[in-house]
Design an enzyme around this catalytic site. Structure first.
Site, PDB file in Angstrom:
ATOM      1  N   GLU A  18       0.825  -1.219   0.000  1.00 15.94           N
ATOM      2  CA  GLU A  18       0.000   0.000   0.000  1.00 15.94           C
ATOM      3  C   GLU A  18       0.858   1.268   0.000  1.00 15.94           C
ATOM      4  O   GLU A  18       0.624   2.182   0.806  1.00 15.94           O
ATOM      5  CB  GLU A  18      -0.965   0.001   1.190  1.00 15.94           C
ATOM      6  CG  GLU A  18      -1.990  -1.111   1.099  1.00 15.94           C
ATOM      7  CD  GLU A  18      -3.162  -0.991   2.062  1.00 15.94           C
ATOM      8  OE1 GLU A  18      -3.111  -0.166   2.993  1.00 15.94           O
ATOM      9  OE2 GLU A  18      -4.145  -1.718   1.870  1.00 15.94           O
ATOM     10  N   GLU A  69      -5.476  -8.147  -0.932  1.00 14.12           N
ATOM     11  CA  GLU A  69      -6.233  -7.913   0.306  1.00 14.12           C
ATOM     12  C   GLU A  69      -7.673  -7.633  -0.099  1.00 14.12           C
ATOM     13  O   GLU A  69      -7.914  -6.703  -0.887  1.00 14.12           O
ATOM     14  CB  GLU A  69      -5.691  -6.709   1.090  1.00 14.12           C
ATOM     15  CG  GLU A  69      -4.398  -6.981   1.804  1.00 14.12           C
ATOM     16  CD  GLU A  69      -3.956  -5.825   2.709  1.00 14.12           C
ATOM     17  OE1 GLU A  69      -4.817  -5.105   3.265  1.00 14.12           O
ATOM     18  OE2 GLU A  69      -2.729  -5.647   2.839  1.00 14.12           O
TER      19      GLU A  69
HETATM   20  O1  AHR Z   1      -5.446  -6.003   6.499  1.00 14.08           O
HETATM   21  C1  AHR Z   1      -5.380  -4.912   7.368  1.00 14.08           C
HETATM   22  C2  AHR Z   1      -4.595  -3.758   6.803  1.00 14.08           C
HETATM   23  O2  AHR Z   1      -5.319  -3.201   5.751  1.00 14.08           O
HETATM   24  C3  AHR Z   1      -3.266  -4.077   6.180  1.00 14.08           C
HETATM   25  O3  AHR Z   1      -2.230  -4.073   7.098  1.00 14.08           O
HETATM   26  C4  AHR Z   1      -3.064  -2.959   5.207  1.00 14.08           C
HETATM   27  O4  AHR Z   1      -2.287  -3.341   4.101  1.00 14.08           O
HETATM   28  C5  AHR Z   1      -4.471  -2.542   4.848  1.00 14.08           C
HETATM   29  O5  AHR Z   1      -4.645  -1.185   4.948  1.00 14.08           O
END
Ligand code: AHR
Length: 534
Positions: free
Chosen positions: A198, A322
């Site tokens: 990210e 994610e």
């Molecule tokens: O999955 C939780 C968090 O969400 C992770 O650490 C991050 O990459 C995202 O913002």
């Protein structure tokens, strides 16, 4: 409440069974799903059934690892959690973060001396008891492929290279020999590596702009691949879809700058239902599809201009590395410390996850990786206490898909009633969306060895939808296996010792001929498996 549900389930099952009329004449009132096994989208990559373990809250400590639990094995790993995780048929396990990785020094987590560090992303004390080698032991026990992320926030390209040397080089150089000294004579051969996490997010430690990120990612990737030529590199695409961000610009820039080096671009999405609007929430998986198509177009465009893609013949793919529902535990005290991000999921969340998995399958030509975030306790399908655990609602669709939806993704024709949403926020901190013509039936299908597997979410809150499943090529033959995820109502949850939402295997039925009719119950996921003879 429970008796009412039982009665309702029996009634729905009877109706469904009665409606399951092999070869029945099609009814103009019915919804239709046409299945043509010759109309294909692409191969479903097993890596779309990935998951994620981050040093965050109780995911590692108190989740997969808890030496003080009565369920711990000799290495401190929870046997009950491992068993539950095995049920998810996890193809790929991302580690060690997440936001955590952007200030992580992998050297703290190997060898006999494990310094305690302030963990800044989620405000905890990191003991470093679990690190590279312990995680690899866990991945082996689980039978899953590891997927590591390097620190491109506060970390250097040299540290990233050294980590690959430690894990992937058999012998000779310093870090390979150090691994051997630590008791691991064979290399771990970690194939998948993401270049930071990210990095588009202002919250990320060491956040960069798109050009600066691309420069750092390119040079890190170059050194990593020189160290271990067969690795796959994943670039951090857009995770920041807030109204003031410019996610398309980020994606376009990094694709342009990194097109010769990377194998995947990673996208992230979290959705929620903060204003408690069921139908809006049910439409959120469509956003995955929109974003996938936008990025696919960008990939196609830059692929016309690649010059030095010597490491592979494949194009760049999309990794949704994610995804989940996350909105309840997403502010204030819920965001930090040892109990961070503990969502308690309900049936509507499980239906949204089903829709997301359908979206990945419908885009199987370009989505070749996806990771639910995260495995245990932290926005997870498995939830623990020291001596107990339970499977959250979202566990069940993920397990069903991962164990059944494989092969070639089919391009279906679906005709059913639709609805429109008003404009709404996708989740906390997210941009707004408005969806029109949202089909009540959300469908994907795969085909493998003459067997077609159809996943159908009935988004309708109150109505069963009677549907003709029509074989366009060949005929149904043999019996159909049917699985259903459902519960007494859309807010139903599971808890310790209480399972209200789970998978039921229904009675198999014979199917013969061009079409069968089935009534999909309200607020449900149904998976139907059967043979189509050409
Ligand atoms: O999955 C939780 C968090 O969400 C992770 O650490 C991050 O990459 C995202 O913002």
């Amino acid at each position: 409440m429970k008796e009412r549900y039982l009665f309702k389930s029996i009634l729905v099952a009877l109706l469904a069974f009665a409606a399951f009329l092999p070869g029945s004449a099609q009814n103009a009132e019915n919804a239709r799903i046409k299945i043509d096994v010759e109309r294909t989208i692409g191969e479903v990559n097993k890596n779309i059934y990935g998951n994620f373990v981050e040093h965050l809250g109780r995911c590692v400590y108190g989740g997969i690892y808890d030496p003080d639990s009565p369920h711990a094995d000799e290495n401190g790993f929870r046997k009950d959690v491992l068993e539950a995780a095995k049920g998810l048929n996890i193809s790929l396990l991302r580690y060690p973060g997440g936001n955590f990785v952007s200030n992580y020094n992998w050297k703290d987590g190997v060898g006999p001396d494990r310094p305690k560090r302030l963990e800044l992303a989620w405000q905890r004390l990191e003991t470093n008891e679990v690190g590279t080698n312990e995680f690899m032991t866990y991945a082996k026990m689980l039978g899953t492929e590891p997927y590591f992320a390097v620190n491109l926030g506060t970390g250097t390209i040299k540290e990233a290279q050294q980590w690959v040397e430690y894990t992937n080089v058999k012998e000779g150089p310093y870090y390979a020999e150090l691994r051997k000294k630590h008791g691991y004579p064979e290399p771990h051969n970690i194939k998948y590596w993401s270049l930071g996490n990210e990095m588009d997010g202002y919250w990320q430690m060491g956040h960069l702009n798109a050009i600066d990120y691309s420069k750092k990612a390119r040079e890190a990737g170059k050194l990593m691949r020189l160290t271990s030529p067969d690795i796959k590199l994943i670039a951090a695409g857009s995770s920041n879809y807030r109204p003031d961000a410019n996610p398309d610009e980020w994606n376009r820039t990094i694709l342009e700058e990194l097109k010769d080096y990377i194998d995947y671009i990673a996208l992230h999405i979290y959705v929620g239902n903060p204003d408690d609007n069921y139908y809006n929430f049910m439409s959120t998986p469509l956003v995955i599809e929109e974003r996938t198509k936008i990025v696919k177009g960008m990939i196609n465009e830059v692929m016309q201009r690649t010059l030095r893609r010597d490491h592979t013949e494949d194009p760049i793919y999309i990794a949704w590395d994610e995804y989940n529902v996350w909105y309840r535990a997403r502010s204030g005290a819920n965001m930090v410390g040892d109990r961070a991000l503990e969502e308690h999921y309900n049936l509507e969340d499980a239906l949204v996850i089903s829709g997301m998995l359908n979206a990945f399958i419908r885009n199987a030509d370009v989505v070749k990786m996806a990771n639910m975030a995260q495995l245990v306790n932290v926005i997870g399908p498995i939830f623990t206490s020291k001596d107990d655990m339970f499977k959250q609602t979202i566990y069940y669709p993920l397990a069903l898909f991962a164990n059944n939806m494989h092969g070639t993704s089919l391009d279906l024709f679906v005709d059913c009633e639709t609805y429109d949403t008003e404009e709404f926020f996708l989740g906390l901190g997210e941009t707004t969306t408005k969806q029109t013509d949202v089909p009540y039936l959300d469908v994907s299908a795969t085909y493998k060895d003459d067997e077609v597997t159809i996943a159908v979410v009935n988004r309708h809150k109150d109505k069963a939808i009677t549907t003709d499943l029509i074989a366009q090529t060949g005929e149904f033959t043999g019996s159909l296996e049917i699985f259903e995820v459902n519960g007494p109502d859309i807010k139903a949850k599971n808890d310790f010792g209480e399972t209200n939402v789970a998978t039921k295997k229904l009675e198999s039925v014979k199917a013969k001929g061009k079409s069968v009719t089935y009534a999909f119950p309200p607020h449900s996921l149904t998976i139907i498996k059967g043979k189509i003879k050409l």
